[in-house]
Design a protein around this motif. Structure first.
Motif, short mmCIF file in Angstrom:
data_model
loop_
_atom_site.label_atom_id
_atom_site.label_comp_id
_atom_site.label_asym_id
_atom_site.label_seq_id
_atom_site.Cartn_x
_atom_site.Cartn_y
_atom_site.Cartn_z
N ASP A 1 8.89 54.98 -1.02
CA ASP A 1 9.67 55.74 -0.05
C ASP A 1 9.92 54.98 1.24
N GLY A 2 9.29 53.83 1.41
CA GLY A 2 9.46 53.04 2.63
C GLY A 2 8.13 52.73 3.28
N PRO A 3 8.17 52.38 4.57
CA PRO A 3 6.93 52.00 5.27
C PRO A 3 5.90 53.13 5.32
N VAL A 4 4.66 52.80 5.02
CA VAL A 4 3.53 53.70 5.18
C VAL A 4 2.89 53.41 6.54
N ASP A 5 2.78 52.14 6.86
CA ASP A 5 2.32 51.68 8.17
C ASP A 5 3.35 50.67 8.64
N SER A 6 4.17 51.07 9.60
CA SER A 6 5.28 50.22 10.03
C SER A 6 4.90 49.22 11.11
N ASN A 7 3.62 49.19 11.49
CA ASN A 7 3.19 48.22 12.49
C ASN A 7 3.37 46.80 11.97
N LYS A 8 3.50 45.88 12.90
CA LYS A 8 3.65 44.46 12.58
C LYS A 8 2.32 43.79 12.92
N GLN A 9 1.64 43.29 11.91
CA GLN A 9 0.32 42.69 12.10
C GLN A 9 0.38 41.18 11.92
N GLY A 10 -0.27 40.46 12.83
CA GLY A 10 -0.33 39.01 12.74
C GLY A 10 -0.92 38.55 11.42
N TYR A 11 -1.98 39.20 11.01
CA TYR A 11 -2.65 38.86 9.75
C TYR A 11 -1.69 38.98 8.57
N GLY A 12 -0.94 40.05 8.53
CA GLY A 12 0.03 40.25 7.46
C GLY A 12 1.15 39.23 7.49
N HIS A 13 1.59 38.87 8.69
CA HIS A 13 2.65 37.88 8.80
C HIS A 13 2.18 36.50 8.37
N ALA A 14 0.91 36.21 8.55
CA ALA A 14 0.37 34.94 8.05
C ALA A 14 0.46 34.89 6.52
N PHE A 15 0.26 36.02 5.88
CA PHE A 15 0.38 36.06 4.42
C PHE A 15 1.83 35.93 3.98
N VAL A 16 2.77 36.42 4.78
CA VAL A 16 4.18 36.21 4.46
C VAL A 16 4.49 34.71 4.54
N LEU A 17 3.95 34.03 5.54
CA LEU A 17 4.13 32.58 5.64
C LEU A 17 3.57 31.88 4.41
N LEU A 18 2.40 32.30 3.97
CA LEU A 18 1.79 31.72 2.76
C LEU A 18 2.67 31.98 1.54
#
Length: 92
Positions: A22-39
């Motif tokens: 249905d879309g975002p459950v937690d729409s916050n932007k987390q540094g930790y998560g963005h590091a995994f996007v980079l990976l």
């Protein structure tokens, strides 16, 4: 493909922390998560995925312009979906 077409916030940029069908459950932007996007993007590049270059450019720009805090020499921890700082977060 899922990261680019579902986790990416097309309105504000960045990537949502968690979502379901249905879309975002937690729409916050987390540094930790963005590091995994980079990976994930760098891993996609090694196998020649067609979205890899665009995602690498996107995530690098986000990490450098939204998360990086030069005065601390590290990244911030977390922001709201529209990049407002959250109280108490300093992921360094």
């Amino acid at each position: 493909n899922y990261l680019w077409n579902h986790h990416r916030d097309r309105k504000n940029g960045g990537y949502f922390w968690s979502l379901n069908n249905d879309g975002p459950v937690d729409s916050n932007k987390q540094g930790y998560g963005h590091a995994f996007v980079l990976l994930a993007a760098s891993s996609a590049k090694t196998i020649g995925h067609p979205l890899a270059d665009g995602m690498l450019n996107d995530i690098t720009e986000i990490l450098n312009t939204k998360f990086w805090e030069a005065k601390h020499g590290a990244i911030a921890e977390e922001f709201t979906a529209d990049w407002q700082p959250l109280d108490g977060g300093a992921y360094r």
